[in-house]
Design a protein around this motif. Structure first.
Motif, PDB file in Angstrom:
ATOM      1  N   THR A  82       4.583 -42.733  38.173  1.00  0.00           N
ATOM      2  CA  THR A  82       4.317 -44.974  37.520  1.00  0.00           C
ATOM      3  C   THR A  82       4.310 -45.456  39.568  1.00  0.00           C
ATOM      4  O   THR A  82       5.938 -44.514  40.106  1.00  0.00           O
ATOM      5  N   ALA A 115       0.307 -49.788  37.404  1.00  0.00           N
ATOM      6  CA  ALA A 115      -0.369 -51.316  37.484  1.00  0.00           C
ATOM      7  C   ALA A 115       0.198 -51.719  37.918  1.00  0.00           C
ATOM      8  O   ALA A 115      -0.181 -53.145  37.811  1.00  0.00           O
ATOM      9  N   TYR A 116       1.344 -51.918  38.989  1.00  0.00           N
ATOM     10  CA  TYR A 116       1.260 -52.855  39.586  1.00  0.00           C
ATOM     11  C   TYR A 116       1.495 -52.813  41.470  1.00  0.00           C
ATOM     12  O   TYR A 116       1.496 -52.817  42.657  1.00  0.00           O
ATOM     13  N   ARG A 172      -5.428 -58.531  26.858  1.00  0.00           N
ATOM     14  CA  ARG A 172      -5.341 -56.517  27.275  1.00  0.00           C
ATOM     15  C   ARG A 172      -6.531 -56.272  27.467  1.00  0.00           C
ATOM     16  O   ARG A 172      -7.123 -55.514  26.553  1.00  0.00           O
ATOM     17  N   THR A 219      -4.502 -52.299  35.365  1.00  0.00           N
ATOM     18  CA  THR A 219      -4.083 -53.249  34.296  1.00  0.00           C
ATOM     19  C   THR A 219      -4.460 -54.454  34.592  1.00  0.00           C
ATOM     20  O   THR A 219      -4.664 -54.427  35.644  1.00  0.00           O
ATOM     21  N   TYR A 279       8.998 -46.009  33.696  1.00  0.00           N
ATOM     22  CA  TYR A 279       8.038 -46.343  32.539  1.00  0.00           C
ATOM     23  C   TYR A 279       8.459 -45.907  30.700  1.00  0.00           C
ATOM     24  O   TYR A 279       8.176 -45.190  30.487  1.00  0.00           O
ATOM     25  N   SER A 330      -2.808 -57.112  33.623  1.00  0.00           N
ATOM     26  CA  SER A 330      -2.030 -57.233  32.592  1.00  0.00           C
ATOM     27  C   SER A 330      -0.736 -57.939  33.901  1.00  0.00           C
ATOM     28  O   SER A 330      -0.154 -59.218  33.404  1.00  0.00           O
ATOM     29  N   LYS A 331      -1.055 -57.548  35.256  1.00  0.00           N
ATOM     30  CA  LYS A 331       0.228 -58.103  36.052  1.00  0.00           C
ATOM     31  C   LYS A 331      -0.185 -59.027  37.193  1.00  0.00           C
ATOM     32  O   LYS A 331      -0.450 -60.173  37.093  1.00  0.00           O
ATOM     33  N   ASP A 337       0.059 -44.404  36.932  1.00  0.00           N
ATOM     34  CA  ASP A 337       0.238 -45.402  36.353  1.00  0.00           C
ATOM     35  C   ASP A 337       0.551 -46.252  38.037  1.00  0.00           C
ATOM     36  O   ASP A 337       1.409 -46.593  38.054  1.00  0.00           O
ATOM     37  N   GLY A 367      -5.461 -52.631  27.058  1.00  0.00           N
ATOM     38  CA  GLY A 367      -4.292 -52.485  27.877  1.00  0.00           C
ATOM     39  C   GLY A 367      -4.162 -51.271  28.277  1.00  0.00           C
ATOM     40  O   GLY A 367      -4.862 -50.361  27.950  1.00  0.00           O
ATOM     41  N   SER A 368      -3.282 -50.734  29.513  1.00  0.00           N
ATOM     42  CA  SER A 368      -3.321 -49.883  29.752  1.00  0.00           C
ATOM     43  C   SER A 368      -2.368 -48.723  29.266  1.00  0.00           C
ATOM     44  O   SER A 368      -3.047 -47.470  28.578  1.00  0.00           O
ATOM     45  N   ASN A 369      -1.463 -49.402  28.043  1.00  0.00           N
ATOM     46  CA  ASN A 369      -0.728 -48.471  27.241  1.00  0.00           C
ATOM     47  C   ASN A 369      -2.491 -47.951  26.661  1.00  0.00           C
ATOM     48  O   ASN A 369      -1.894 -47.292  26.030  1.00  0.00           O
ATOM     49  N   ASN A 380       8.271 -48.363  37.747  1.00  0.00           N
ATOM     50  CA  ASN A 380       9.175 -50.153  37.092  1.00  0.00           C
ATOM     51  C   ASN A 380      10.170 -48.998  35.709  1.00  0.00           C
ATOM     52  O   ASN A 380       9.917 -47.499  35.308  1.00  0.00           O
TER      53      ASN A 380
HETATM   54  C1  LIG Z   1       3.511 -53.295  31.845  1.00  0.00           C
HETATM   55  C2  LIG Z   1       3.121 -51.933  32.271  1.00  0.00           C
HETATM   56  C3  LIG Z   1       1.902 -51.097  32.143  1.00  0.00           C
HETATM   57  C4  LIG Z   1       0.648 -52.157  31.286  1.00  0.00           C
HETATM   58  O1  LIG Z   1       0.526 -52.324  29.987  1.00  0.00           O
HETATM   59  P1  LIG Z   1      -0.546 -53.069  29.610  1.00  0.00           P
HETATM   60  O2  LIG Z   1      -1.189 -51.737  27.907  1.00  0.00           O
HETATM   61  O3  LIG Z   1      -2.347 -52.777  30.157  1.00  0.00           O
HETATM   62  O4  LIG Z   1      -0.606 -54.016  29.437  1.00  0.00           O
HETATM   63  C5  LIG Z   1       1.537 -50.234  32.504  1.00  0.00           C
HETATM   64  N1  LIG Z   1       2.566 -49.492  32.679  1.00  0.00           N
HETATM   65  C6  LIG Z   1       3.349 -49.794  33.580  1.00  0.00           C
HETATM   66  C7  LIG Z   1       4.749 -49.364  34.182  1.00  0.00           C
HETATM   67  C8  LIG Z   1       3.673 -51.225  32.823  1.00  0.00           C
HETATM   68  O5  LIG Z   1       4.728 -51.398  33.751  1.00  0.00           O
END
Ligand SMILES: *Cc1c(COP(=O)(O)O)cnc(C)c1O
Length: 382
Positions: A165, A196-197, A234, A223, A120, A225-226, A194, A94-96, A169
């Motif tokens: 970001t 992510a989107y 992950r 990521t 975020y 994830s989206k 970041d 995950g990017s986290n 988010n």
């Molecule tokens: C959802 C999101 C992430 C993604 O997290 P993952 O760990 O890759 O699932 C990262 N940065 C932002 C701003 C997000 O909203």
């Protein structure tokens, strides 16, 4: 009977006392529009390829995975284009986890990281988890970043890491590349964009990947994830100068990315046309959602992401609860009077509209303001 031990009884780090963990509710309701997941599950063909890849990897699980995820990183680089290669790309759970590794390498005691809120909630949580001081900068009333003010804040606080970001988010706001360029130039340390989107941004929105050449202190994170519809896998990744990846190798746990995760991510990349094929549909649904909410007289932030921030409700919790009672889970996040809805399927969005109409027709809920008025600058709770 012995008394139950609480956190306060443990010798936990002082800077973690009194904090609350990240906690988007995971509630089993018919329509879940609260964590910005892609509503379209993998196809049967993709699931079959995943099963095949796991079967193949299964016979090797007595061995540790490829510690450097070389094949996956090469494929991620090819996916990102911009002339990137495996040595400029890194991946983690995950990017986290990518962000956490960045904090471990470039933050730490005596250091600070800065972001522009509302943004975020995991950025400050990961920062403080890495014993790094969080500095909260502010966004404008339209949720954009004023470059003059942001440069002044960076010069005042001299943070070791700056988070940008884009699209943001929970607001959906994309940053103009010129703003990113100015803040990268002003920052004394690392800058993390970041993205992510990113895949959901309106056509023609440039990525910060374009700024990588000549900017060795810039990191762009992405990521699966989206847009990639693979939140359960992950898999997050970044692009940066090869020296940045050398720094991350110092802090990553050995074999952090399991054989199964690497295999699943490579299958997802092989099927990326299918997975990313839903992005256009989600963008159109997002724009329709923004228009519908505005038609109801609500305040709505412009969105380049797969969610929409709308308000303003003096008692947003009552609205959130009213929606939940009608089977639709949205998110209480961002400035106090706003709610966020993730874009779902057409059926899910119809359920969202019905539920919100029902709540707004009720006796005790009225929008605080029908104009895009100012907002409180309180920090969001995760
Ligand atoms: C959802 C999101 C992430 C993604 O997290 P993952 O760990 O890759 O699932 C990262 N940065 C932002 C701003 C997000 O909203």
């Amino acid at each position: 009977m012995t008394a139950r031990i609480t956190l306060a009884d443990l010798p936990i780090r002082d800077d973690l006392r009194g904090r609350t963990p990240y906690g988007a509710p995971q509630i089993d309701v018919p329509v879940r529009l609260n964590t910005n997941e892609n509503p379209y599950p993998p196809s049967a063909a993709l699931a079959a390829d995943l099963a095949e890849a796991v079967r193949g990897a299964g016979g090797t699980l007595n061995r540790y995975p490829d510690r450097d995820a070389t094949a996956l990183r090469a494929e991620l680089a090819a996916h990102l284009r911009h002339g990137l290669t495996a040595e400029r790309v890194w991946a983690a759970n995950g990017s986290n986890e990518v962000l956490q590794q960045i904090l471990q390498a470039f933050g730490g005691p005596g250091r600070s990281a800065m972001g522009f809120e509302p943004s975020y909630s995991m950025h400050p949580i990961i920062t403080t988890g890495a014993a790094t001081r969080w500095v909260a900068g502010a966004r404008e009333d339209d949720f954009g970043i004023d470059p003059e003010k942001a440069v002044a804040a960076i010069e005042e606080h001299r943070p070791d890491i700056v988070f940008l970001t884009s699209p943001n988010n929970p607001t959906g706001t994309a940053l103009p590349p010129e703003v990113v360029r100015r803040l990268v130039a002003a920052a004394p340390g690392m800058v993390v964009v970041d993205e992510a989107y990113f895949e959901f941004a309106r056509a023609g929105t440039p990525s910060a990947l374009e700024l990588l050449p000549g900017n060795p202190r810039l990191i762009v994170t992405r990521t699966m994830s989206k847009a990639f519809a693979m939140a359960g896998t992950r898999l997050g990744y970044l692009a940066a100068d090869p020296a940045v990846i050398e720094a991350l190798l110092l802090v990553r746990l050995p074999y952090h990315l399991s054989t199964l995760t690497q295999a699943a991510a490579r299958v997802a990349l092989a099927h990326r046309a299918e997975l990313l094929g839903y992005v256009d549909r989600l963008r159109a649904e997002r724009d329709a959602c923004v228009a519908w909410l505005r038609g109801r007289g609500l305040a709505v932030a412009d969105s380049d992401a797969n969610f929409v921030l709308f308000g303003r409700f003096p008692d947003r919790h009552a609205v959130w609860q009213g929606m939940l009672d009608r089977g639709v889970l949205v998110r209480e996040v961002g400035p106090p009077e706003w709610l966020r809805v993730s874009v779902g399927t057409p059926e899910e969005m119809a359920a969202f509209r019905d539920a919100l109409s029902g709540v707004l027709a009720g006796p005790d809920v009225t929008p605080a303001s029908l104009a895009t008025a100012g907002r409180d600058q309180e920090e969001e709770t995760p």
